[in-house]
Scaffold this motif. Structure first.
Motif, mmCIF file in Angstrom:
data_model
loop_
_atom_site.group_PDB
_atom_site.id
_atom_site.type_symbol
_atom_site.label_atom_id
_atom_site.label_comp_id
_atom_site.label_asym_id
_atom_site.label_seq_id
_atom_site.Cartn_x
_atom_site.Cartn_y
_atom_site.Cartn_z
ATOM 1 N N ASN A 76 0.841 -1.203 0.000
ATOM 2 C CA ASN A 76 0.000 0.000 0.000
ATOM 3 C C ASN A 76 0.876 1.253 0.000
ATOM 4 O OD1 ASN A 76 -2.317 -1.592 0.240
ATOM 5 N ND2 ASN A 76 -2.609 -1.177 2.407
ATOM 6 N N GLU A 77 1.836 1.272 0.911
ATOM 7 C CA GLU A 77 2.711 2.441 1.037
ATOM 8 C C GLU A 77 3.576 2.631 -0.202
ATOM 9 O OE1 GLU A 77 6.240 4.253 3.926
ATOM 10 O OE2 GLU A 77 5.025 2.564 4.625
ATOM 11 N N LEU A 78 4.068 1.523 -0.743
ATOM 12 C CA LEU A 78 4.877 1.602 -1.956
ATOM 13 C C LEU A 78 4.097 2.249 -3.094
ATOM 14 C CD1 LEU A 78 7.299 0.903 -3.792
ATOM 15 C CD2 LEU A 78 6.311 -1.407 -4.041
ATOM 16 N N MET A 79 2.869 1.773 -3.324
ATOM 17 C CA MET A 79 2.077 2.311 -4.426
ATOM 18 C C MET A 79 1.646 3.752 -4.159
ATOM 19 S SD MET A 79 2.380 -0.076 -6.496
ATOM 20 C CE MET A 79 1.315 0.462 -7.824
ATOM 21 N N HIS A 80 1.444 4.086 -2.896
ATOM 22 C CA HIS A 80 1.133 5.474 -2.537
ATOM 23 C C HIS A 80 2.309 6.381 -2.905
ATOM 24 C CE1 HIS A 80 -0.643 8.748 -0.132
ATOM 25 N NE2 HIS A 80 0.584 8.973 0.297
ATOM 26 N N LYS A 81 3.516 5.943 -2.584
ATOM 27 C CA LYS A 81 4.701 6.746 -2.914
ATOM 28 C C LYS A 81 4.891 6.848 -4.424
ATOM 29 C CE LYS A 81 7.375 5.825 1.303
ATOM 30 N NZ LYS A 81 8.571 5.124 1.855
ATOM 31 N N GLY A 117 -3.840 23.114 -10.041
ATOM 32 C CA GLY A 117 -3.694 23.076 -8.593
ATOM 33 C C GLY A 117 -4.654 22.064 -8.002
ATOM 34 N N ILE A 118 -4.122 21.052 -7.358
ATOM 35 C CA ILE A 118 -4.950 19.959 -6.838
ATOM 36 C C ILE A 118 -5.812 20.462 -5.688
ATOM 37 C CG2 ILE A 118 -4.887 17.717 -5.680
ATOM 38 C CD1 ILE A 118 -2.320 17.142 -7.313
ATOM 39 N N THR A 119 -7.115 20.289 -5.822
ATOM 40 C CA THR A 119 -8.063 20.784 -4.822
ATOM 41 C C THR A 119 -8.084 19.891 -3.582
ATOM 42 O OG1 THR A 119 -9.432 21.639 -6.620
ATOM 43 C CG2 THR A 119 -10.462 21.479 -4.447
ATOM 44 N N GLN A 120 -8.045 18.582 -3.797
ATOM 45 C CA GLN A 120 -8.097 17.624 -2.685
ATOM 46 C C GLN A 120 -6.810 16.806 -2.687
ATOM 47 O OE1 GLN A 120 -8.372 16.234 0.329
ATOM 48 N NE2 GLN A 120 -10.589 16.654 0.104
ATOM 49 N N SER A 121 -5.973 17.032 -1.678
ATOM 50 C CA SER A 121 -4.680 16.327 -1.637
ATOM 51 C C SER A 121 -4.803 14.903 -1.116
ATOM 52 C CB SER A 121 -3.691 17.102 -0.761
ATOM 53 O OG SER A 121 -4.151 17.154 0.590
ATOM 54 N N LEU A 122 -5.884 14.607 -0.388
ATOM 55 C CA LEU A 122 -6.064 13.259 0.158
ATOM 56 C C LEU A 122 -6.564 12.296 -0.916
ATOM 57 C CD1 LEU A 122 -7.822 13.930 3.586
ATOM 58 C CD2 LEU A 122 -5.473 13.110 3.247
ATOM 59 N N SER A 123 -6.063 11.080 -0.888
ATOM 60 C CA SER A 123 -6.568 9.991 -1.734
ATOM 61 C C SER A 123 -6.956 8.821 -0.856
ATOM 62 C CB SER A 123 -5.491 9.523 -2.723
ATOM 63 O OG SER A 123 -5.146 10.543 -3.628
ATOM 64 N N ASN A 440 -1.840 11.815 1.800
ATOM 65 C CA ASN A 440 -1.443 12.746 0.759
ATOM 66 C C ASN A 440 0.067 12.643 0.566
ATOM 67 O OD1 ASN A 440 -0.306 14.184 2.935
ATOM 68 N ND2 ASN A 440 -2.120 15.482 3.133
ATOM 69 N N LYS A 441 0.636 13.558 -0.181
ATOM 70 C CA LYS A 441 2.062 13.464 -0.500
ATOM 71 C C LYS A 441 2.931 13.539 0.749
ATOM 72 C CE LYS A 441 5.318 14.991 -4.009
ATOM 73 N NZ LYS A 441 5.464 15.801 -5.250
ATOM 74 N N GLU A 442 2.463 14.272 1.743
ATOM 75 C CA GLU A 442 3.277 14.488 2.944
ATOM 76 C C GLU A 442 3.079 13.428 4.020
ATOM 77 O OE1 GLU A 442 1.428 17.133 1.542
ATOM 78 O OE2 GLU A 442 3.284 17.647 0.473
ATOM 79 N N LYS A 443 1.880 12.828 4.080
ATOM 80 C CA LYS A 443 1.590 11.975 5.226
ATOM 81 C C LYS A 443 0.590 10.884 4.867
ATOM 82 C CE LYS A 443 0.066 12.228 10.066
ATOM 83 N NZ LYS A 443 -0.385 13.124 11.157
#
Length: 481
Positions: A76-81, A117-123, A440-443
């Motif tokens: 999961n984390e790998l594909m998120h990155k 500009g991405i409106t929603q950073s969470l996926s 998101n990209k940061e967390k």
């Protein structure tokens, strides 16, 4: 090479009278507990028929099952990155984009929302990693693919352990039930949607399921809705096609996706993963509208791109994992599940892969950038396709994968409207592990494994998709080998 065999959980064949009796009981159990699908040949919204299933749970090594479960949060984390590494995705997909119009259109939406500009950073990711046992490698699991969109059958397969416990008791083998793992995929997947909803933080918002024009796999989809409604009666769920989203949804001044006057918190795609689901520009415009919005997407467009076969192939290349994972045991364990994956790009490596596959086509599978089953080429078809595409850029839309040779299992497949008793067949099984991730990209806020599924098919069948009518639902019977 002759295929090895794993022993069935009970001695087979069964006496025909006993077999016929238990099949009828199992079919009734399946119908009464929603192990069903709509009939494609005689479609009616008022009826379902049993989904194909295997009568007895299929053997699977306990150590390999545990390995797959433990690895899911890592994957999961790998594909998120990967999905948040713009440079890696661009470089990996660039050749495929020139010849694969579907992937190119998804990619263009990704570029457009990034530029705006991405409106929603969470996926939200409801992922599934699929495995076959590799017989020449001591039946160790090898990854077939990683699904990032519309990973199906988490709902129905959650009910299958209960059905198999019932069948085993009817056959006088209740003592074997202890070897069947619990499966809470439905609850786990729905918890992910609920957690994403709460992170959106608008109490009056709704959840939107994006569905096909005609839903054959209705039980699997509706069970998610029923589970969410039971856990959280305050959450309203809408079902809309991409065309209906185009016609009915709008973006307000806060970039909220609004349907029937209510903001959408989470968009869960059960459609949108293959070209046929975008028959006109309206569907593409709807997808762009959703991606521009503040809704949390499952999957976001970059999650879907990370699930392409080109990315799977690129991650298996020497040095690729090092970009995303620190050196250590976890990286070694991930590399160990990869089988041979080869690019067909127009370079020296691609030429070598083409030569290798033409010379020994039976060793390989040719895979396009698609999910949903029924798209791959095998054996003689691999050679024929590569000879046709050898000097065409079309070949860059595919990857080449070494064919995995799993052990054989004896069993009975129960299908709707088929003769009873069914014949004893040679089968092979594919394990899928479900995962949930939100970040998101940061967390990364949530990351866990939530359940499993097992699909079983006739040993001489290339594809195993249940919704495509090629496989059968199953559940693992864990063996200590």
């Amino acid at each position: 090479m002759s295929q090895s065999r794993l022993a069935s959980c009970i001695p087979l064949p069964l006496d025909n009278k006993v077999l016929s009796s238990v099949v009828e009981k199992a079919k009734d159990w399946a119908l009464m507990h929603g192990v069903g699908m709509r009939d494609k040949a005689h479609f009616s919204k008022d009826t379902i028929q049993i989904a194909p299933f295997v009568l007895l749970p299929s053997p699977f090594p306990r150590t390999e099952f545990t390995k797959a479960v433990d690895l899911q949060p890592v994957l999961n984390e790998l594909m998120h990155k990967v999905s948040h590494d713009d440079e890696f995705l661009e470089k990996t997909l660039q050749n495929a984009l020139e010849v694969d119009d579907f992937t190119a259109k998804l990619y263009n939406i990704w570029i457009k929302v990034r530029e705006e500009g991405i409106t929603q950073s969470l996926s939200l990711g409801l992922f599934r990693s699929d495995y076959l046992m590799q017989q020449p490698d001591s039946n160790r699991i090898k990854q077939v693919e990683f699904n990032t969109v519309a990973a199906s059958f988490g709902a129905i397969t959650s009910y299958l352990p209960s059905m198999f416990r019932y069948v085993l008791r009817q056959l006088g083998h209740g003592e074997l039930i202890k070897n069947m793992p619990e499966n809470r995929a439905l609850s786990g997947l729905c918890s992910g949607i609920i957690e994403a909803y709460d992170m959106f933080g608008v109490p009056s918002a709704v959840v939107l399921f994006v569905v096909e024009e005609v839903s054959y796999n209705i039980c699997d989809q509706r069970f998610h809705e029923f589970e969410i409604s039971e856990k959280r009666p305050d959450i309203m769920i809408y079902r809309k096609t991409l065309n209906e989203i185009y016609e009915e949804a709008e973006l307000n001044d806060k970039k909220q996706l609004v349907i029937e006057g209510r903001a959408v918190a989470v968009v869960y795609y059960r459609s949108g993963y293959e070209p046929a689901q975008y028959p006109s520009q309206k569907e593409w415009d709807a997808r762009l509208k959703v991606e521009r919005s503040s809704a949390i997407k499952c999957p976001s467009i970059h999650y879907q791109l990370a699930g392409t076969k080109k990315v799977q192939q690129a991650l298996a290349a020497p040095g690729a994992l090092e970009r995303f994972m620190a050196e250590g045991e976890l990286r070694s364990r991930v590399r160990d599940i990869f089988t041979g994956l080869y690019s067909l790009d127009f370079d020296d490596n691609g030429e070598r892969a083409v030569e290798m596959a033409i010379a020994d086509a039976e060793r390989f599978v040719l895979k396009p950038q698609r999910e949903g089953g029924g798209n791959n080429l095998y054996g003689a078809d691999v050679k024929e396709a590569l000879l046709r595409m050898r000097h065409s850029r079309e070949r860059a839309a595919y990857i080449l994968m070494e064919r995995i040779l799993p052990p054989l299992i004896s069993g009975y497949v129960v299908r709707p409207n088929a003769a009873v008793p069914p014949s004893l067949c040679d089968l092979v099984s594919e394990l899928g592990i479900f995962g949930v991730i939100i970040g998101n990209k940061e967390k990364i806020y949530i990351n866990r494994q939530v359940g499993h599924m097992l699909r079983t098919k006739l040993a001489d069948a290339n594809e195993g998709g249940v919704a495509a009518g090629l496989g059968a639902l199953d559940s693992p019977y864990l063996l200590d080998l």
